[in-house]
Design a protein around this motif. Structure first.
Motif, short mmCIF file in Angstrom:
data_model
loop_
_atom_site.label_atom_id
_atom_site.label_comp_id
_atom_site.label_asym_id
_atom_site.label_seq_id
_atom_site.Cartn_x
_atom_site.Cartn_y
_atom_site.Cartn_z
N UNK A 143 0.82 -1.21 0.00
CA UNK A 143 0.00 0.00 0.00
C UNK A 143 0.85 1.26 0.00
N UNK A 144 1.92 1.24 0.80
CA UNK A 144 2.80 2.40 0.92
C UNK A 144 4.21 1.94 1.26
N UNK A 145 5.18 2.73 0.84
CA UNK A 145 6.57 2.57 1.27
C UNK A 145 6.99 3.89 1.90
N UNK A 146 7.36 3.84 3.18
CA UNK A 146 7.85 5.01 3.88
C UNK A 146 9.34 4.83 4.14
N UNK A 147 10.12 5.86 3.85
CA UNK A 147 11.56 5.80 4.02
C UNK A 147 12.02 7.02 4.82
N UNK A 148 12.71 6.77 5.91
CA UNK A 148 13.28 7.85 6.72
C UNK A 148 14.80 7.79 6.63
N UNK A 149 15.41 8.88 6.25
CA UNK A 149 16.86 8.96 6.19
C UNK A 149 17.39 9.47 7.52
N UNK A 150 18.43 8.82 8.02
CA UNK A 150 19.01 9.23 9.29
C UNK A 150 18.63 8.29 10.42
N UNK A 151 19.18 8.53 11.63
CA UNK A 151 18.99 7.62 12.76
C UNK A 151 17.55 7.55 13.24
N UNK A 152 17.15 6.35 13.68
CA UNK A 152 15.81 6.17 14.22
C UNK A 152 15.76 5.25 15.42
#
Length: 698
Positions: A143-152
């Protein structure tokens, strides 16, 4: 020069008038504008665990929904991820596993990137990556692809290091009509899928079954003497059932009869096959206890395996190897293997998770999120068959036949497990008009290597109706893999039970600017310091290389995104990423990762029924490793074209996908292996290929 121009442009934006809206109508207009630009679905949960408009999220993130994924001609998640600024999809020689390099952070097993499916990690503890028999991930169930750049790590814990990728699967709302589809094309590729959904009162259910088979790239067309084995046979299932406050999800992935790329140790091995079976489920409960209090609980299970279906011929029949793999001693003619040098390592893992969170908004100007959880990762079975033995001093012995050394002192890794208890706290504080401070901290305690605490801070300022400014800071860690801690009987790489996690500390400045209706851009500047990098190095008194926390890398860079919709039928998306990463151990630029990347995509609704997508990706300035005397890696420009025919009042839809339209010679770098280079001409990627597709809704 490019970086100077970008910086000048950003400074100009900052000095634009920033008068705040005084009327409610102006605020409504601003929200409508941003909603139109980002789209009604451009919300992201990855940044805080709570759905937030992406331009307000305390992170640098990208979101692709199912319609965008379909329009860009993607058939695997890698086709989508290559459009993320600052993310490069490279390949490893072993099975051509994808290597997701965020901002110059790269390692052989790619364990610095956390991948989630519906918020649940799918990391394997063996090597710390997604699986050595990955086989790709299809997109029809996404349904969706979420991408976060950087530390999590302040939210997700271990391995949310360089970036986080969250795959959200379809439910009943996403499947408006049942659908069946077929796709076929180059490299003898054959795909089929079936999507079903329905409801009965408050009971809702959906199921998607996908099958993929391809011969893949079989030979380097420019250098035909180098064969490859890239065939895959994949079966994927995703199902979901929801009732009132409960959601149950089930996933199954079978990777069967898969080739091993350029060979496990970069020697051609066309006969071997690999297999992996992965099962996951999660049970979720969400309840609004009061107007201000929401409770969430999740129970998740993941079982995964990495198996050898047909034995690995690491080196071909008739090979003669040194008597001692450390000293290279060839006295007496070496050790002869008439049937080849054969080794078959296999592992089975199971992962159990329990997570409980509470979101409370009863405090003035505060939204508080608190959570706690437990995780157990169990490498419950290790199996190995081989026709050799490597002794502690590096001496090599040959067996007359392949023997099973499982459950003996000769196995490559002992069965083991780890427990992890964690607690985290996050507060989103709206301390003034147009100002929001997100502060979070998470503490993890591991049974095998100790504890770690990781904070984050994010200041978000609605600078004007058209400009949002963000200042971000975060720390993260990468947990040592079981191989890092426990490799044995392999002087080339021995584990170290005293190894500690890798750490990273990052800061970032972001400007999100939308000067006109249909025009928007995001620019960010970042820097990070990556410490305690796990490397295999000589150790006094030990034969071979031992895992140690030795490496250090620092980097700074910038990423620019630009979107323009001049008419309702045409949209242009572009991004540019520049990175300067330095290996602080020897003060050299980091090798193998691109210093510059460009991406451009045009999406044109040509007629009511016909739509065209044309995307281009330029990768530049990848350096060789120290000691590699080959010419520098060539830059490449890769273009893909998708034509989509959607006639009105019809249940049929078709697509023509052309990948690598101009048949560019695209190559990803090969490594220095031991004292030499086994794949001289690097790793070729597919040339021009065609796929035809038809879908039917019923």
């Amino acid at each position: 020069m490019m970086q100077f121009r970008v910086l000048s442009l950003v400074l100009a934006f900052v000095w634009l008038p920033t008068a705040h809206a005084e009327l409610v109508e102006e605020v409504i207009v601003a929200e409508d504008f941003l909603g139109d630009f980002y789209g009604g679905e451009e919300m992201i949960e990855l940044a805080t665990g709570i759905k937030t408009q992406i331009h307000k999220a305390p992170a640098v993130a990208s979101v692709f929904n199912a319609e965008q994924i379909k329009q860009m001609g993607a058939t695997d998640i890698d086709d989508v991820l290559e459009a993320i600024p600052g993310l490069h999809v490279s390949r490893d020689s072993n099975s051509y596993l994808p290597v997701y390099s965020f901002r110059g952070i790269r390692s052989r097993y790619n364990s610095q990137v956390l991948m989630l499916v519906n918020g649940v990690p799918i990391t394997n503890n063996f090597t710390g990556n997604r699986n050595q028999v990955w086989g790709g991930m299809p997109v029809e169930a996404i349904s969706r692809i979420e991408v976060m750049r950087g530390p999590g790590s302040a939210i997700y814990g271990a391995d949310a290091f360089a970036g986080v990728i969250n795959i959200i699967t379809k439910n009943t709302d996403d499947i408006q009509s049942n659908q069946v589809g077929l796709r076929a094309g180059s490299y003898n590729t054959k795909d089929a899928w079936l999507a079903l959904a329905g409801s009965n009162g408050e009971l809702r259910y959906s199921a998607i079954l996908e099958h993929h088979k391809t011969d893949g790239l079989e030979r380097d067309e420019k250098y035909p003497a180098q064969p490859f084995s890239l065939m895959t046979t994949n079966t994927d299932f995703r199902g979901e059932v929801s009732y009132t406050d409960w959601i149950f999800r089930l996933g199954y992935q079978l990777r069967d009869d898969n080739g091993n790329g350029a060979g496990i140790v970069e020697a051609p091995d066309l006969a071997s096959r690999q297999k992996s079976q992965r099962i996951n489920f999660d049970l979720n409960y969400a309840k609004n206890v009061t107007d201000n209090l929401e409770l969430n609980a999740q129970l998740a299970y993941f079982q995964t395996s990495q198996r050898v279906k047909n034995q690995y011929i690491l080196y071909p029949a008739g090979i003669t190897l040194p008597n001692n793999l450390v000293t290279g001693d060839m006295s007496g003619g070496g050790v002869h293997f008439p049937n080849g040098f054969i080794g078959n390592p296999e592992v089975w893992e199971k992962h159990k998770r329990l997570n409980i969170t509470a979101n409370y908004t009863g405090f003035s100007s505060h939204a508080v999120r608190v959570g706690a959880g437990y995780y157990n990762g169990d490498l419950y079975r290790v199996r190995e068959t081989k026709n050799f033995e490597i002794q502690q001093d590096g001496s090599l012995l040959a067996y007359p036949e392949v023997i099973d050394v499982s459950d003996t002192e000769l196995v490559f890794l002992k069965e083991t497990d780890r427990d992890n208890y964690y607690i985290y706290l996050q507060d989103v504080w709206s301390f003034a008009n147009d100002w929001e401070l997100t502060a979070g901290i998470r503490h993890d305690d591991y049974s095998d290597f100790g504890s770690t605490t990781n904070p984050r801070l994010a200041l978000v300022w609605a600078t004007s109706l058209n400009l949002t400014t963000k200042l971000l800071y975060g720390k993260a860690f990468r947990a040592p893999s079981f191989a890092d801690r426990g490799n044995i009987n392999n002087p080339a790489s021995l584990g170290n039970p005293n190894i500690q996690p890798e750490t990273i500390e990052s800061s970032e400045l972001v400007f999100d600017y939308h000067p006109l209706d249909g025009v928007g851009m995001v620019v960010n500047f970042y820097q990070y310091s990556w410490n305690d990098i796990i490397q295999f190095s000589p150790t006094s008194g030990v034969i071979g290389l031992v895992a140690q926390n030795l490496g250090k890398q620092s980097a700074y860079g910038s990423e620019l995104e630009f979107n323009w919709t001049p008419t309702r039928n045409f949209k242009l998306s572009m991004n540019y990423a520049w990175s300067k990463a330095e290996n602080k151990t020897n003060n050299t630029d980091v090798a193998l990762v691109p210093q510059q990347q460009w991406f451009a995509q045009a999406d044109w609704q040509m007629t009511d029924a016909l739509r065209l997508n044309f995307k281009n990706h330029l990768v530049q300035n990848r350096l060789r490793e120290t000691g590699d005397d080959r010419e520098q890696i060539d830059d490449y420009w890769l273009s893909d074209l998708t034509l989509r025919w959607m006639p009105k009042n019809s249940n049929f839809e078709t697509r023509l996908i052309v990948k690598n339209v101009f048949d560019a010679d695209v190559r990803e770098p090969s490594f220095i292996s031991g004292a030499g280079i086994n794949i001289i001409n690097d790793l070729p990627q597919a040339g021009r290929s065609f796929l035809g597709e038809v879908r039917y809704q019923f």
